[in-house]
Structure formats: structure tokens, C-alpha cells
Design a protein around this motif. Structure first.
Motif, PDB file in Angstrom:
ATOM      1  N   SER A 198      -2.894   0.533  15.195  1.00 28.94           N
ATOM      2  CA  SER A 198      -3.696  -0.877  14.469  1.00 28.94           C
ATOM      3  C   SER A 198      -4.000  -1.484  13.597  1.00 28.94           C
ATOM      4  N   TYR A 199      -3.675  -2.641  13.640  1.00 28.48           N
ATOM      5  CA  TYR A 199      -4.387  -2.759  11.501  1.00 28.48           C
ATOM      6  C   TYR A 199      -4.928  -4.537  12.092  1.00 28.48           C
TER       7      TYR A 199
ATOM      8  N   LYS B   4      -0.822  -1.930   3.536  1.00 25.97           N
ATOM      9  CA  LYS B   4      -0.391  -2.524   4.535  1.00 25.97           C
ATOM     10  C   LYS B   4       0.857  -1.533   4.397  1.00 25.97           C
TER      11      LYS B   4
ATOM     12  N   HIS C  46      -0.738   1.578   6.333  1.00 21.87           N
ATOM     13  CA  HIS C  46      -0.621   1.333   7.762  1.00 21.87           C
ATOM     14  C   HIS C  46       1.063   1.743   8.009  1.00 21.87           C
ATOM     15  N   GLU C  47       1.641   1.851   7.275  1.00 23.62           N
ATOM     16  CA  GLU C  47       3.015   1.219   7.876  1.00 23.62           C
ATOM     17  C   GLU C  47       3.182   3.426   8.190  1.00 23.62           C
TER      18      GLU C  47
ATOM     19  N   THR D  84      -4.438   3.881  10.878  1.00 23.79           N
ATOM     20  CA  THR D  84      -4.887   2.821  11.846  1.00 23.79           C
ATOM     21  C   THR D  84      -5.743   2.386  10.588  1.00 23.79           C
ATOM     22  N   ILE D  85      -5.841   0.873  10.743  1.00 27.05           N
ATOM     23  CA  ILE D  85      -6.489  -0.187   9.751  1.00 27.05           C
ATOM     24  C   ILE D  85      -7.796  -1.021  10.564  1.00 27.05           C
TER      25      ILE D  85
END
Length: 280
Positions: free
Chosen positions: A34-35, A189, A192-193, A197-198
Motif C-alpha cells: 500500500s501507499y 511513486k 512504490h510501483e 510499501t510506503i
């Protein structure tokens, strides 16, 4: 791996005349992949939660489950040391943590501290420096000769060199100019992609709308609202009542609504707004 807080309370300087309660029965989940954004005013408990997420603080009551490690009020440091490798914490102004004589040595320091050979640590450091956009020609320079934005990237590379599963960011763009801020958020970003997990703490509601897929709103040590940003930011009056506000375009759309324009849901990004207006 994910993180779950169950009924977590935290008191600073407990059992002293100076004790202060920072968190009250917080339930919170960071899902793997998740972010997640945490938002709230100074004193709302955000920084306390960040330090619980990687074992810098242990709860006064309740529990924090990080992967398979359960942290409770009776946990001791040696049991939770490995958690700090899994959860990388980037403090505000992380460049203040830069200290070694060259950029490469600085980034390689963390892995070596956990027993990785110098050769392997430097190979990892090179990889992470490239990932955050630091040119190879800067590797042998002193980090203190770099610009503020470059120093921040070096500090972040140092956290990434520990190969964390979760990256926790405390106001990561504070003090940067708009171009530097945009570049850094684009980098997160991309991370994360790529599967990281951020967790983001920010006071910029536009960043929450643009990047996060889940948000927790904190007020006076409690979670007062949570959900997808597109749902949370429908509560314009409430968000303004606690002085957090909403994304700029949401505020504009709410003003249009008061003048008779009808939105099915208030847009939270410029793209959403343009799409609605285009179909209107």
C-alpha cells in the motif's frame, strides 16, 4: 509484510511528573504493497506512530505487529533490532543524518553495520544511488559539497541500501523548492510501483490525493477518520474544522457546488475535475 497497531496508547516519560499522553487506543493497519498517508496537526500523534512503526518507541499499552514480530510494552531492544532493517524511516531533513567522508561510504555504512561485506555494501550503495538519481561522478565527493536536494537523495539511498520492505517518510519534501519536491515525490511513486510499501506523513493534501491509496486522519492522539482519499476528502467541512483542509481542486469544486454545480463526488485531483467538467 504489513504492520498492524492494535489499541496502541503511548505516554512520553511515563510515571514521571512530566508524563504526556500522545496516543489513545489507536487501531491502524499498513497493508503490504500500500501507499498509506498519515495526516494531522502538530501534536496529533503522527511522529509518535512513525517511531512505533520501526521499534524506536514501544507502546505503553496495546501491540504493534511488524511482519511476524510482536512488539508489546514488555519487548526489549534486542528482540526488535531486526525490525529496523525491514522498516526504513526517513526523518524530516534526512540530510542531517549524512556524515561520512564520501557519498559512497555514507550509503554503504548501514549495510556494513548489519554485517554485509564492504564489497557487497558498496555494490548495493552504487545501485541505490543510481536509483535515486545521483550520478556516478558524485560517488567519491564529500556529501557536504552537494546541494540540499542531492544530500537528501543520498540520505534516502542510505535507507534504501538496508533493503527495507517498508519505507516510512516524515514530511520528505520539507524545505525543497517546487521542482525538487516534484522530483522526489515522483521517485517515491516509482519505488512504490516497484513493490515497496510506503507510509507518508505530510501536511500537503494534494500529495495525499495524488499518491496515497489509503489515509488515516489523526487528531489529539486518536484516529478520527480513515479510508480512501477519494472518500475522506468528501468531508470538506470536517477537514477544515480540524485545520487540515482538502486538496485545492476539492476546495474549488466545493465552492462551485455552493453556487449550484452538482458533482456526484467531489474530485480530489485535477484529472478527475477535468474529466467531470469535460462530461458535464
Amino acid at each position: 509484510m504489513g504492520i498492524t497497531l492494535q489499541q496502541v496508547s503511548y505516554t512520553y516519560q511515563a510515571n514521571t511528573p512530566f508524563e504526556g499522553r500522545a496516543l489513545f487506543g489507536v487501531d491502524l493497519e499498513i497493508e503490504e504493497g500500500s501507499y498509506t498517508a498519515l495526516i494531522g496537526h502538530t501534536g496529533s500523534g503522527k511522529s509518535t506512530i512513525l517511531q512505533l512503526l520501526n521499534g524506536l518507541n514501544i507502546p505503553t499499552s496495546g501491540s504493534v505487529l511488524i511482519d511476524e514480530t510482536l512488539i508489546t510494552p514488555t519487548s526489549v531492544n534486542k528482540d526488535i533490532k531486526q525490525v529496523r532493517k525491514k522498516v526504513g524511516l526517513v526523518f524530516q531533513f534526512p540530510e542531517s543524518q549524512v556524515f561520512d567522508e564520501t557519498v559512497l561510504k555514507d550509503v554503504a555504512f548501514g549495510p556494513q553495520n548489519f554485517g554485509v561485506s564492504k564489497e557487497n555494501a558498496e555494490a548495493t550503495a552504487r545501485e541505490k544511488l543510481a536509483l535515486v538519481g545521483i550520478d556516478e561522478e558524485l560517488f567519491e565527493r564529500s556529501p557536504f559539497e552537494l546541494s540540499g536536494g542531492q544530500m537528501r537523495r543520498v540520505a534516502i539511498a542510505g535507507i534504501l541500501a538496508m533493503e527495507p520492505h517498508i519505507l516510512v517518510l516524515d514530511e520528505p519534501t520539507a524545505g525543497l523548492d517546487p521542482a525538487g519536491r516534484k522530483e522526489l515525490m515522483a521517485m517515491f511513486k516509482q519505488l512504490h510501483e516497484n513493490g515497496l510499501t510506503i507510509v507518508l506523513v505530510t501536511h500537503l493534501m494534494d500529495d495525499v490525493a495524488d499518491f496515497a491509496d489509503f489515509v488515516y486522519v489523526l487528531e489529539k492522539g486518536k484516529v478520527v477518520l480513515s479510508g480512501q482519499p477519494s472518500l475522506v476528502f468528501q468531508n470538506v467541512d470536517f477537514m477544515e474544522s480540524i485545520q487540515l483542509g482538502v486538496p485545492k481542486i476539492t476546495k474549488f469544486a466545493a465552492a462551485l457546488e455552493r453556487r449550484g454545480f452538482v458533482f456526484e463526488n467531489l474530485p480530489i485531483t485535477l484529472e478527475e475535475f477535468t474529466e467531470v467538467i469535460g462530461h458535464g
